[in-house]
Design a protein around this motif. Structure first.
Motif, PDB file in Angstrom:
ATOM      1  N   ALA A 269       0.846  -1.189   0.000  1.00 48.66           N
ATOM      2  CA  ALA A 269       0.000   0.000   0.000  1.00 48.66           C
ATOM      3  C   ALA A 269       0.877   1.232   0.000  1.00 48.66           C
ATOM      4  N   ALA A 277      -4.810   4.393   1.375  1.00 50.79           N
ATOM      5  CA  ALA A 277      -4.724   3.154   0.607  1.00 50.79           C
ATOM      6  C   ALA A 277      -4.705   1.942   1.533  1.00 50.79           C
ATOM      7  N   VAL A 281      -7.515  -1.149   1.802  1.00 47.66           N
ATOM      8  CA  VAL A 281      -7.137  -2.557   1.712  1.00 47.66           C
ATOM      9  C   VAL A 281      -7.679  -3.338   2.902  1.00 47.66           C
ATOM     10  N   THR A 300      -2.678  -4.968  -3.334  1.00 49.13           N
ATOM     11  CA  THR A 300      -1.957  -3.748  -3.696  1.00 49.13           C
ATOM     12  C   THR A 300      -2.945  -2.595  -3.840  1.00 49.13           C
ATOM     13  N   ALA A 301      -2.449  -1.377  -3.570  1.00 51.51           N
ATOM     14  CA  ALA A 301      -3.270  -0.174  -3.741  1.00 51.51           C
ATOM     15  C   ALA A 301      -2.349   1.032  -3.752  1.00 51.51           C
ATOM     16  N   ASP A 306      -8.127   2.161  -6.057  1.00 55.06           N
ATOM     17  CA  ASP A 306      -7.646   1.145  -6.998  1.00 55.06           C
ATOM     18  C   ASP A 306      -7.086  -0.082  -6.266  1.00 55.06           C
ATOM     19  N   VAL A 307      -7.882  -0.652  -5.430  1.00 50.49           N
ATOM     20  CA  VAL A 307      -7.481  -1.849  -4.690  1.00 50.49           C
ATOM     21  C   VAL A 307      -7.562  -3.039  -5.640  1.00 50.49           C
ATOM     22  N   THR A 308      -6.479  -3.857  -5.627  1.00 51.82           N
ATOM     23  CA  THR A 308      -6.416  -5.040  -6.482  1.00 51.82           C
ATOM     24  C   THR A 308      -5.962  -6.226  -5.635  1.00 51.82           C
ATOM     25  N   ASN A 322     -12.659   1.052  -5.234  1.00 51.79           N
ATOM     26  CA  ASN A 322     -12.668   1.610  -3.872  1.00 51.79           C
ATOM     27  C   ASN A 322     -13.366   0.665  -2.910  1.00 51.79           C
ATOM     28  N   SER A 351     -15.487  -3.693  -9.762  1.00 54.23           N
ATOM     29  CA  SER A 351     -15.497  -2.280  -9.352  1.00 54.23           C
ATOM     30  C   SER A 351     -16.885  -1.681  -9.491  1.00 54.23           C
TER      31      SER A 351
END
Length: 359
Positions: A269, A277, A281, A300-301, A306-308, A322, A351
């Motif tokens: 993050a 971020a 997460v 990751t963010a 844009d959290v993945t 988000n 998303s």
């Protein structure tokens, strides 16, 4: 009609009053010959009004009427006053028998005091008779209140006595944390009465265990103290110069190991712990179902929008966006993964939860 006139003088002189009517007993006594004792008894009856004729009761303090000599008695005998010659008792003897402070009628101070005491006793008896229900009611409520007071005081005294001292400390809710270590650390409370357990001392001990998020104390009489623990939920590890630090959603460091701890994803993050971020997460990870959470290996963010997520060894990505509507996104992701398993999919885009994109 002619009125009767007075009798002539010669007739009036010869007229005698009609003899009194006597009872049969008196007539028989008058006609029968009497002995000397009977004559004396008859004389006494004539003097005192007869055996069956009693004087009328006299009110205390009223003056005594003086006897009149020569006044005819009830049976025609002359009335003789009561003197020492007739009664046979001297005046000084009567004064001695009446007592000190006696009046002419024989009532002394002691008689007055006795009458007053008797009146007071009678008054008290009447008061007690009319207030018996009130006294019973007062006695009932007084006894009830006294029993309740004794019960409360006895309970408080027993609770704060060594009879309810701590002899055992039990830790409940510890899964990752070692419960035995916590119980050993809280051994200092042994011997303390349950109501006197120092919560601040217990808190000072539990603070040394990072996995403890919150706790509650529960007393189980007579001798057990129960500590209920809510552990922190780790969301992943953050890489640093010291190694990999396991943290929860609040960023609290739980442990540090040289290698990534197994079963926990690695978090990347921007801004580290405390950034927006990292908060996004943490929210996303805690909204995931348990079966999907165990498949996540990396999160990751760069920003909060844009959290993945990366799933398992296949490297399948989940584009989350988000942290808004995370519960709905987790629901549609579970349905998409059931319809198309991750081993044949490169990415899931949730998303926009109303439109899921699977590639």
């Amino acid at each position: 009609m002619r009125r009767p006139g007075p009798l002539p003088p010669q007739k009036a002189a010869t007229a005698e009053p009609a003899p009194r009517r006597r009872g049969r007993a008196q007539q028989a006594a008058a006609t029968a010959p009497q002995s000397a004792d009977a004559a004396a008894e008859t004389r006494d009856d004539d003097l005192f009004g007869g055996p069956d004729i009693l004087p009328a009761p006299r009110r205390p303090g009223s003056p005594v009427a003086a006897p009149t000599v020569g006044r005819p008695s009830s049976i025609g005998a002359p009335h003789v006053p009561l003197t020492a010659a007739t009664t046979g008792v001297r005046a000084d003897e009567r004064a001695d028998t009446a007592g000190p402070g006696a009046t002419d009628d024989g009532i002394g101070v002691r008689d007055v005091w006795s009458a007053a005491r008797a009146r007071r006793r009678a008054l008290r008896a009447e008061v007690r008779r009319f207030t018996v229900r009130q006294r019973r009611r007062r006695l009932f409520w007084g006894g009830t209140l006294a029993a309740l007071l004794l019960l409360v005081l006895g309970t408080i005294g027993a609770a704060y006595s060594p009879l309810f001292a701590v002899e055992k400390v039990s830790v409940v809710g510890a899964n990752t944390l070692d419960a035995g270590a916590v119980e050993t650390a809280l051994a200092g409370q042994t011997g303390t009465p349950l109501p006197l357990v120092d919560s601040s001392a217990v808190k000072a001990v539990l603070v040394t265990f990072p996995l403890v998020e919150s706790y509650t104390l529960e007393a189980r009489p007579p001798h057990e103290l129960v500590v209920r623990i809510v552990e922190r939920t780790p969301i992943g590890s953050i890489q640093s110069s010291a190694g990999y630090t396991l943290v929860d959603a609040a960023g609290v460091a739980l442990s540090t190991t040289p290698e990534p701890p197994p079963g926990h994803p690695v978090i990347d993050a921007a801004g580290g712990v405390g950034s927006d971020a990292f908060d996004a997460v943490g929210t996303v990870f805690r909204s995931l179902p348990g079966d999907i959470r165990s498949q996540v290996t990396r999160m990751t963010a760069t920003t909060a929008n844009d959290v993945t997520l990366t799933l398992g060894a296949t490297g399948t990505e989940v584009v989350w966006g988000n942290a808004d509507e995370s519960a709905k996104k987790a629901f549609v992701l579970a349905k998409a993964m059931t319809a198309r398993p991750p081993d044949g999919v490169s990415s899931y885009d949730v998303s926009s939860p109303d439109t899921v994109v699977v590639r």
